[in-house]
Design a protein around this motif. Sequence first.
Motif, PDB file in Angstrom:
ATOM      1  N   GLY A   1     -27.422 -32.431 -17.550  1.00 56.38           N
ATOM      2  CA  GLY A   1     -27.683 -31.763 -18.817  1.00 56.38           C
ATOM      3  C   GLY A   1     -26.809 -30.563 -19.083  1.00 56.38           C
ATOM      4  N   SER A   2     -26.027 -30.128 -18.106  1.00 58.69           N
ATOM      5  CA  SER A   2     -25.216 -28.929 -18.293  1.00 58.69           C
ATOM      6  C   SER A   2     -23.956 -29.229 -19.092  1.00 58.69           C
ATOM      7  CB  SER A   2     -24.828 -28.325 -16.947  1.00 58.69           C
ATOM      8  OG  SER A   2     -23.976 -29.205 -16.241  1.00 58.69           O
TER       9      SER A   2
ATOM     10  N   TYR B   1     -30.728 -22.314 -19.782  1.00 59.72           N
ATOM     11  CA  TYR B   1     -30.467 -22.551 -18.359  1.00 59.72           C
ATOM     12  C   TYR B   1     -29.933 -23.967 -18.133  1.00 59.72           C
ATOM     13  CZ  TYR B   1     -31.306 -23.283 -13.380  1.00 59.72           C
ATOM     14  OH  TYR B   1     -31.144 -23.590 -12.049  1.00 59.72           O
ATOM     15  N   VAL B   2     -30.560 -24.945 -18.770  1.00 58.87           N
ATOM     16  CA  VAL B   2     -30.119 -26.336 -18.598  1.00 58.87           C
ATOM     17  C   VAL B   2     -28.700 -26.522 -19.105  1.00 58.87           C
ATOM     18  CG1 VAL B   2     -30.518 -28.725 -19.297  1.00 58.87           C
ATOM     19  CG2 VAL B   2     -32.454 -27.273 -18.682  1.00 58.87           C
ATOM     20  N   SER B   3     -28.403 -25.977 -20.277  1.00 46.16           N
ATOM     21  CA  SER B   3     -27.061 -26.159 -20.843  1.00 46.16           C
ATOM     22  C   SER B   3     -25.998 -25.427 -20.026  1.00 46.16           C
ATOM     23  CB  SER B   3     -27.023 -25.662 -22.289  1.00 46.16           C
ATOM     24  OG  SER B   3     -27.346 -24.280 -22.355  1.00 46.16           O
ATOM     25  N   ALA B   4     -26.384 -24.331 -19.349  1.00 45.28           N
ATOM     26  CA  ALA B   4     -25.416 -23.560 -18.567  1.00 45.28           C
ATOM     27  C   ALA B   4     -25.303 -24.045 -17.123  1.00 45.28           C
ATOM     28  CB  ALA B   4     -25.798 -22.076 -18.578  1.00 45.28           C
TER      29      ALA B   4
ATOM     30  N   GLY C   1     -27.776 -26.688 -15.601  1.00 45.06           N
ATOM     31  CA  GLY C   1     -28.198 -28.059 -15.413  1.00 45.06           C
ATOM     32  C   GLY C   1     -29.395 -28.173 -14.479  1.00 45.06           C
ATOM     33  N   ILE C   2     -29.835 -29.408 -14.280  1.00 41.28           N
ATOM     34  CA  ILE C   2     -30.990 -29.674 -13.429  1.00 41.28           C
ATOM     35  C   ILE C   2     -30.546 -30.511 -12.234  1.00 41.28           C
ATOM     36  CG2 ILE C   2     -33.265 -30.758 -13.307  1.00 41.28           C
ATOM     37  CD1 ILE C   2     -33.514 -30.332 -16.317  1.00 41.28           C
ATOM     38  N   GLY C   3     -30.989 -30.127 -11.059  1.00 42.09           N
ATOM     39  CA  GLY C   3     -30.673 -30.887  -9.863  1.00 42.09           C
ATOM     40  C   GLY C   3     -29.292 -30.573  -9.322  1.00 42.09           C
ATOM     41  N   PRO C   4     -28.946 -31.199  -8.213  1.00 46.14           N
ATOM     42  CA  PRO C   4     -27.652 -30.923  -7.550  1.00 46.14           C
ATOM     43  C   PRO C   4     -26.442 -31.325  -8.379  1.00 46.14           C
ATOM     44  CG  PRO C   4     -28.762 -32.817  -6.547  1.00 46.14           C
ATOM     45  CD  PRO C   4     -29.751 -32.176  -7.467  1.00 46.14           C
TER      46      PRO C   4
END
Length: 786
Positions: free
Chosen positions: A36-37, A24-27, A29-32
Amino acid sequence: MKMNKRNARITLVVMAVLLIFFAYVSAVGIGPTGTGSAKNIILGLDLSGGVSVTYQVVDENPTAEEMSDTVYKLQQRADTYSTEANVYQEGSDRINIEIPGVSDVNAVLEELGQPGSLEFQLEDGTVVLTGSDIDTASAGTQQDELGNTEYVVKLELTSSGAEAFATATAENVGNYIYIIYNDEVISAPVVNEAITGGTAYISGMSSASEAQSLASSIRIGALSLELEEISSKVVGAQLGQDAIKTSLTAGAIGIVIVMIFMIIVYALPGVVAAFCLLLYACMTLICLNAFDLTLTLPGIAGIILTIGMAVDANVIIYARIQEEIAAGRSVKGAIQTGYKKAFSAILDGNVTTLIAAFVLNMLGTGSVKGFAQTLALGIVLSMITALIISRLIMNALYEVGFRDEKYYGKARAYRHFDFVGHRRIFFAISICVILLGPLFMGINSAMGNGVLNLSLDFKGGTSTTVSFNEEMTLDELESDVKPIFTEVTGDAEVQFQTVQGSTDVYIKTSVLDLDQRQEISEALEEAYDLEATDILYDSISATVSSEMRQDAIIAVIVAAICMLIYITIRFHDVRFAGSAVIVLLHDVLVMFACYAIVRISVGSTFIACMLTIVGYSINATIVIFDRIRENQKLMDGSGLADIVNASVTQTLTRSIYTSFTTFITIFMLYLIGIATIREFALPLIVGIVAGAYSSVCVTGSLWYVMKSHAPAAAAPEGTVTAENTAEDGGSPANEKTGAASSESGKTGAASSGSEKSGTASSKNAKTDAGSNGTPKKKTKKKSKKH
């Protein structure tokens, strides 16, 4: 935590959640901002464009040497923004800097500054040093007398600068020396003592960013020529979106094929390997973002290659587990023993490659440094997934009920092939293939085509600036404009670069003579209704300068020496290290022959290809050496030839499977990738095949030759030495020299500790930039350890 059924279930759930989270993070990311994506990874000029700045030399009639020196130093400065930045000469007195992944020209110019004059002045205005007297400047940290960390800038002076600075500082202890950049004082350190070693330290900075800023200003000012900015613009990507899509598609197909292959060959462990491979891919994308590594199109290919190599550790482990089951161990004992026995081979292989990556990052520039960083990242992540994640999952699966050996498979017993006995044939094949390189280079030269097909990156060319009547897309340029240049030059290498907010397009080709320029101009004017003034031509230098090539060569040589030392210490025998380096050279030369025979374009990816095979080849070699080292103890009483043949045979499936998994990922790139990627993939395919051949057919036999023909060390009376053994596989029952004589290698590591004293003397030269102007003498001394 003790592994029982309950803990095993928790472990499996945690691992599944971990994969989902990383995916999920790689696809997304985190936050607006999507931290990390993959979409936030910095892309190179070829994929996303960046900032292009052109500088004009202020000095009249600069020499070629001055221009070359300035380009090289600007490349070092640009590397602080991105390891994939390009710096090259345009015309006789202009220099272009292209920095990828940046869209704000003003922000870059503010940080980059205008490379102008740099002077070190005394309080009376006397100039002590100029920019040409500074070799380099770098930011760092050190400990003061109280043990506190302080930020410093380290200066390395040229020989003439060191002499002048020694005299000036000896006469001005306690006085200020002003560092003036573009007529502005950027620092005023106080001289604490005479600085005679050619190395000085400026301390007193309040933060790492302040130290980095000062070091950057000194580096950029330490140029042979004074420059002024004449243009700056945002340029578009050099390649279309199809390049990224096809590469990612090829990578996805390759990964799926590798996962299916692992499951078929290794059953349940293959499923674990597939899980770890997905986890590894997600972690790689996240870390590329986290460490701000610049990703180019060859970088995508390189990452896909490391995905294939990441399977290597799993293959070593699972093959060991199957061997232990075949030997009669229980499944649980086989799992424990398999990981234990595989550890040394995985550790030595990866640490050896990490050493190479560290040296390349320290000594290399540009794409070499970027390659080293990506390589190191891949190695660390693959070890985490193989040695930690994989082991946890395997133990958990066993505890939840997968205890039958049918889930793990059993190693087949293979008849030992006499690799040593056929060594002359294998050596002859290698020598013939290697000699094809210089042979075809001579043929190419005689035909007037050049020994190698050097690209713009190595030989330079012509930059054509065309002002179209409307903005052109890369697809339009590739389909409509490229044929015009290709028809005139006969060269398919044409690079396009658009300018954001403008109809201008930069078109880089091989060198165009006057007739070719005239022909191209007429064709463009007719096809696009242009005027003669809309088309401008300039000569451009190579983006890979002679200094950068020299840095790459030195880095590879130092890396090979460091690897040789490590292997010698670990295996207690310099012959292991010697044969490993020779085999490594063998693989590089075979791939070099491919460039000469097929006439593949030798560009910036050439260095990356060579370095990739260096990192790949050493792993296969270490695995076989690890098995030879083990069998020297287990096969006590057997001859050297028998030990080598047994070791190569026992690791044969590992060598074949690892080569196949790596081959398939690169082959998919070659099959469906664009032309640029195919030129990168084909040499790698050749290198992978050469690496598989050399590790199986050459490595062990070469060590055998070096071992059996080496001068015998003094031995107790009655000891059988290598010279007493049969030449071609004759293996006297009492031959024990292989393990015994190697122990003498342990003395080689003893003296390496003295290396730590190499930088001790450099600490006696220091100036202080404290805000209060009070001199602070900070002399540190280290005693050598013997």
